[in-house]
Every structure is written in C-alpha cells, then in structure tokens.
Design a protein around this motif. Sequence first.
Motif, PDB file in Angstrom:
ATOM      1  N   GLU A 152     101.388 -27.692   2.290  1.00 25.86           N
ATOM      2  CA  GLU A 152     100.766 -26.578   1.565  1.00 25.86           C
ATOM      3  C   GLU A 152     100.481 -26.970   0.118  1.00 25.86           C
ATOM      4  O   GLU A 152      99.427 -26.632  -0.433  1.00 25.86           O
ATOM      5  N   ARG A 153     101.427 -27.711  -0.523  1.00 24.99           N
ATOM      6  CA  ARG A 153     101.194 -28.151  -1.908  1.00 24.99           C
ATOM      7  C   ARG A 153     100.036 -29.150  -1.981  1.00 24.99           C
ATOM      8  O   ARG A 153      99.229 -29.111  -2.908  1.00 24.99           O
ATOM      9  N   ILE A 154      99.965 -30.041  -0.984  1.00 25.49           N
ATOM     10  CA  ILE A 154      98.863 -31.016  -0.966  1.00 25.49           C
ATOM     11  C   ILE A 154      97.529 -30.292  -0.810  1.00 25.49           C
ATOM     12  O   ILE A 154      96.550 -30.606  -1.495  1.00 25.49           O
ATOM     13  N   ALA A 155      97.500 -29.311   0.105  1.00 26.45           N
ATOM     14  CA  ALA A 155      96.262 -28.553   0.297  1.00 26.45           C
ATOM     15  C   ALA A 155      95.876 -27.806  -0.972  1.00 26.45           C
ATOM     16  O   ALA A 155      94.702 -27.773  -1.362  1.00 26.45           O
ATOM     17  N   GLY A 170      96.690 -28.686  -4.024  1.00 29.99           N
ATOM     18  CA  GLY A 170      96.243 -29.686  -4.987  1.00 29.99           C
ATOM     19  C   GLY A 170      94.832 -30.146  -4.709  1.00 29.99           C
ATOM     20  O   GLY A 170      94.013 -30.341  -5.629  1.00 29.99           O
ATOM     21  N   GLN A 171      94.506 -30.323  -3.432  1.00 27.26           N
ATOM     22  CA  GLN A 171      93.144 -30.718  -3.081  1.00 27.26           C
ATOM     23  C   GLN A 171      92.151 -29.625  -3.447  1.00 27.26           C
ATOM     24  O   GLN A 171      91.050 -29.908  -3.932  1.00 27.26           O
ATOM     25  N   ALA A 172      92.544 -28.372  -3.212  1.00 29.67           N
ATOM     26  CA  ALA A 172      91.657 -27.266  -3.585  1.00 29.67           C
ATOM     27  C   ALA A 172      91.451 -27.235  -5.097  1.00 29.67           C
ATOM     28  O   ALA A 172      90.333 -27.042  -5.594  1.00 29.67           O
ATOM     29  N   ALA A 208      91.737 -29.824  -7.135  1.00 28.78           N
ATOM     30  CA  ALA A 208      90.922 -30.984  -7.496  1.00 28.78           C
ATOM     31  C   ALA A 208      89.459 -30.723  -7.199  1.00 28.78           C
ATOM     32  O   ALA A 208      88.565 -31.116  -7.956  1.00 28.78           O
ATOM     33  N   GLY A 209      89.174 -30.031  -6.084  1.00 30.70           N
ATOM     34  CA  GLY A 209      87.789 -29.704  -5.753  1.00 30.70           C
ATOM     35  C   GLY A 209      87.176 -28.780  -6.782  1.00 30.70           C
ATOM     36  O   GLY A 209      86.019 -28.955  -7.188  1.00 30.70           O
TER      37      GLY A 209
END
Length: 256
Positions: free
Chosen positions: A171-174, A176-178, A180-181
């Motif tokens: 969930e944290r990676i997702a 972070g990706q959001a 970053a996007g």
Amino acid sequence: MPDVATPDNLPSTPVAAEPAASVIEGRVDAVQAGRIYGWAWDRSYPTDRLTVEFRAEMPDGRSVVLGRALADRPREDLVGGNFGDGHHAFEADLEIPAGLDPTRVVAVAAAPSTGTIATFAQPSAEEKLLERTLAPHLVRIGAGLDAARRDHQQIAAGQQGIARLLRETLERIAAGQAGAGAAAAQQAALSDALHSLQERVAGLEVFLVRMDTTLRGFDDALKVKAAKSHAPTIIAALASAVGAFAATVIGLAIFG
C-alpha cells in the motif's frame, strides 16, 4: 363420474425420519477408596449428558445399585480426544456392602435421546498393567503434540504478521507511485509553461527590436518635420503616444 381412490392417487403421508442409533462409549477408570471414576458419552448425540448407574452382583447372585451420577464433568483428555465438548466424565461415592469385591462394580450408562443402555466393566489386571507401562510414553506423546500445536499457532500468527506487513508495504509503494506520478505531471506542466514563456519572451525580443528600429525612424522623421515646422508640442505628444502604445504592446506580450 366420481373420483375413485386408487393406490396411484392416494395422498402420500410423509414418513418421519428414523432417529440416529446411539453409539455409547465409555469406561470405568478406577474404583478407589469407595469412589468411582470414569466417563461415558453418546457419539450420535454428543451434547447429551448420560445418566450412569453403578451396580454390582453380590455373592448370592443379587444385583444391587451402589449409586448414580451424571456424566457431565469436564476432562482435558476427553477434549483432546475429540469427545464432544469434553464434559462427559463422572465421579461418585459408592456404598459398597461388606464382603463385596470392588472390582466387580460396573457402570451402566443410559442415553437420554434413545434410551439405549451400555454397561462398562472395570479394566482387568492385564489392562491396568499395560496402561501403567504405556502411560509415561503417552504423556510424552501428548506433551509433544501440545508443543507442536503451540508451534503451529505461533507459525500461523507469524504468517499473519508477515502478510499484514507485506500488505502495508504494498500500500505504501502504491501510494508512493501515485505521489511520484502526480509530481511528474506537475513537473511536466511547469516545463510546458516555462517553454511557452520562453517562446513568448523570444517573440517579444524580436518585436522590441523591430519596434526600436521603427521608433528610431519615426523619431528621425519627426525631428526633420519639427525643424521645418517648429512644432515641439506636437512632437512631445506623438512621443508620449508612441511610448504608451509600446508599453501596452509589451504588457500584452507578457501577460496576455
């Protein structure tokens, strides 16, 4: 023509389901110091509590009742052996007549759901010897099973913790990706705005060069005209108008 009842059109009567037959299991564990210990249950009706009557046959052939009890006491070995909820042990005082051999006492268990009766005698001397021989090994096996059960519970708890940690990490990676996007999109928008501003500034510079050339030519023409007509007031007015026009054009180029 009136209807005639035949075997084919007679109303069918539902047949009541036969109750399950009782499967009574039990044992007299011991008779010691005028007290009897054991257990009894009905496997077909595991929630039933069986009534147990203690009997013995006298030397003259008479059968006497020495006591009664309800097999409803909890016992850990019954729980571990999958005997229902484990509340099927009994324990009671016996009124043993003088001259009666206590080993002749039996337990008669009655199932309340079906009325089935089963009789359990005490273990023989050979059975007791075998039990005493096997008891220490059975205790060690039981302890090993309990330890294995605890280890399994700890492993299951650890697996649940790892799964929870993995889910939170994903969930944290997702997230972070959001993020970053979103940052990349914002950076792209800023880059586009900067590029557009650079193009407008470049166009403004070209315009100012052209405007400067035009103004110099215009100024030269005004000077010649003023020298001939001696009209400085008109020159000043025209210069002000030209300056205002130039300021307006520049402002539109930058902020328009």
